[in-house]
Design an enzyme around this catalytic site. Structure first.
Site, PDB file in Angstrom:
ATOM      1  N   TYR A   1      98.037   5.481  92.411  1.00  0.00           N
ATOM      2  CA  TYR A   1      96.848   5.608  91.567  1.00  0.00           C
ATOM      3  C   TYR A   1      97.194   5.206  90.132  1.00  0.00           C
ATOM      4  CZ  TYR A   1      92.483   7.746  89.862  1.00  0.00           C
ATOM      5  OH  TYR A   1      91.245   7.975  89.310  1.00  0.00           O
ATOM      6  N   SER A   2      96.561   4.155  89.651  1.00  0.00           N
ATOM      7  CA  SER A   2      96.860   3.643  88.308  1.00  0.00           C
ATOM      8  C   SER A   2      95.581   3.318  87.567  1.00  0.00           C
ATOM      9  CB  SER A   2      97.743   2.391  88.393  1.00  0.00           C
ATOM     10  OG  SER A   2      97.908   1.812  87.113  1.00  0.00           O
ATOM     11  N   ASN A   3      95.371   3.989  86.448  1.00  0.00           N
ATOM     12  CA  ASN A   3      94.187   3.718  85.641  1.00  0.00           C
ATOM     13  C   ASN A   3      94.176   2.291  85.098  1.00  0.00           C
ATOM     14  OD1 ASN A   3      92.704   6.207  85.718  1.00  0.00           O
ATOM     15  ND2 ASN A   3      94.301   7.123  84.477  1.00  0.00           N
ATOM     16  N   GLY A  38      86.530  13.149  88.643  1.00  0.00           N
ATOM     17  CA  GLY A  38      86.788  12.593  87.332  1.00  0.00           C
ATOM     18  C   GLY A  38      87.165  13.637  86.309  1.00  0.00           C
ATOM     19  N   SER A  90      86.801   9.744  85.796  1.00  0.00           N
ATOM     20  CA  SER A  90      87.115   8.677  86.754  1.00  0.00           C
ATOM     21  C   SER A  90      86.026   8.377  87.769  1.00  0.00           C
ATOM     22  CB  SER A  90      88.429   8.988  87.476  1.00  0.00           C
ATOM     23  OG  SER A  90      89.515   8.729  86.624  1.00  0.00           O
TER      24      SER A  90
END
Length: 371
Positions: free
Chosen positions: A176-178, A324, A71
């Site tokens: 938090y959203s990818n 990440g 990330s």
């Protein structure tokens, strides 16, 4: 302590002895095959490693080996979006619907109510596709071995997200959203007229001479020297079998966690970003407008801006960057706000879920002011 001769080790790190013990403990106590730390001040750098890059060969980890950064990719993606905003090719107040008509609709999702800014600061309310039950089964269980070469498209990932209920109304909370950064990378492609990979190369990697940094898309290997990545396939048992997952398609992490880079490159990137070398002042202000993350929503005690986070260390120093994870590896990239001191850390095993305590302890020791 492995400090490769090819990397200058002339930067004075006041907490060096403590750092070395923490790196050793990561290998001997927490069982990671190898761990690295790179510390830079813009002109000098210090690199340290413990353990191995590959358990079969026993090779040493180096500052120039390539690995998947997870990330940390989000900070690169946000930088691209903000560069395009500075060039008036898009506005942070544009809606997702304007750029990707009809894609974000259904189950409480409405792209006409979600702005690009809300994608970058995680206030969109869009469901995270990585939390979909099918995705969890394919990528976060032993079934990963059957699916690590799958190549879902970005559109596939968004469709998976909107097949689930939205988390909240846009702008009404934080989550938090990818999915947010899949959409942001898709908008980069639309606004810039090139692929996400080309945008990374042309706008960031080439100007900064980041020779080991690129977006691999569906490539399953590496373009340069690299270590190996290891996974217990999300089985929490410390005795669970360890699998080599170095070869995999990162297509499922498009714009979110797909980038490949090196310790040396990541330190150069973050220092340049923090010093304002990649973005004009107005976009820097946007990126670093930080909002505290609600407890239980992500990492407690952190704040989040546009594709970048901040945390205050036990020593009282506040650092900025991103962590990440992608199958087989964890990374942490943080620096002081002025960019005068930056660090990158990586372990080549994906257990620990996540090893934030380890990373924070190392950060605190590395950034500790000299007596």
């Amino acid at each position: 302590m492995n400090t490769p001769a090819s990397t200058p080790a002339n930067l004075i790190v006041p907490g060096q002895a403590d750092v070395q013990h923490l790196l050793q403990d990561a290998v001997t106590e927490q069982g990671y095959p190898g761990v690295i730390l790179g510390v830079g001040d813009g002109t000098q750098q210090w690199f340290a490693a413990e353990g191995v890059a590959d358990t079969a060969t026993g090779s040493t980890r180096t500052a120039d080996e390539q690995f998947r950064v997870g990330s940390i990719t989000k900070t690169f993606t946000a930088t691209l979006v903000l560069q395009l905003a500075a060039e008036h090719k898009l506005s942070l107040d544009d809606t997702v619907e304007q750029w990707l008509p009809g894609l974000v609709q259904g189950n409480g999702h409405d792209g006409s109510k979600i702005t690009i800014r809300q994608l970058l600061n995680h206030t969109s309310g869009i469901f995270a596709y990585t939390l979909d039950s099918g995705m969890l089964e394919r990528y976060w269980s032993p079934k990963l071995l059957e699916h690590r070469f799958d190549n879902p498209t970005p559109e596939d990932l968004v469709k998976i997200a909107v097949s689930n209920p939205a988390d909240f109304e846009p702008g009404q909370s934080w989550g938090y959203s990818n999915t947010n950064f899949v959409l942001a990378a898709m908008i980069v492609e639309k606004a810039d007229g090139v692929s996400f990979a080309e945008a990374i190369d042309r706008r960031i990697a080439r100007p900064l001479n980041l020779s080991g940094t690129y977006a691999p898309g569906t490539e399953t290997g590496f373009r340069g020297p690299h270590g190996s990545a290891y996974s217990r396939l999300m089985i929490p048992d410390a005795d669970a079998p360890v699998h080599d997952v170095t070869e995999q398609s990162p297509a499922w992490a498009f714009g979110v966690g797909e980038l490949v880079s090196t310790a040396a490159d990541l330190n150069l990137f973050l220092a340049a970003l923090l010093k304002g070398c990649l973005l004009p002042a107005a976009q820097m202000e946007e990126m670093f407008t930080m909002t505290p993350v609600p407890d239980g929503k992500w990492l407690d005690g952190y704040s989040y801006g546009l594709g970048i986070s901040s945390v205050t260390l036990p020593s009282g120093i506040t650092v900025y960057g991103h962590g990440g994870m992608i199958t087989g590896t964890w990374s942490y990239l943080y620096g002081t706000r002025d960019g005068d001191l930056v660090t990158v850390q990586n372990v080549n095993g994906d257990w620990g879920m996540p090893p934030v305590g380890l990373f924070i302890d190392i950060l605190d020791a590395a950034f500790r002011p000299a007596a």
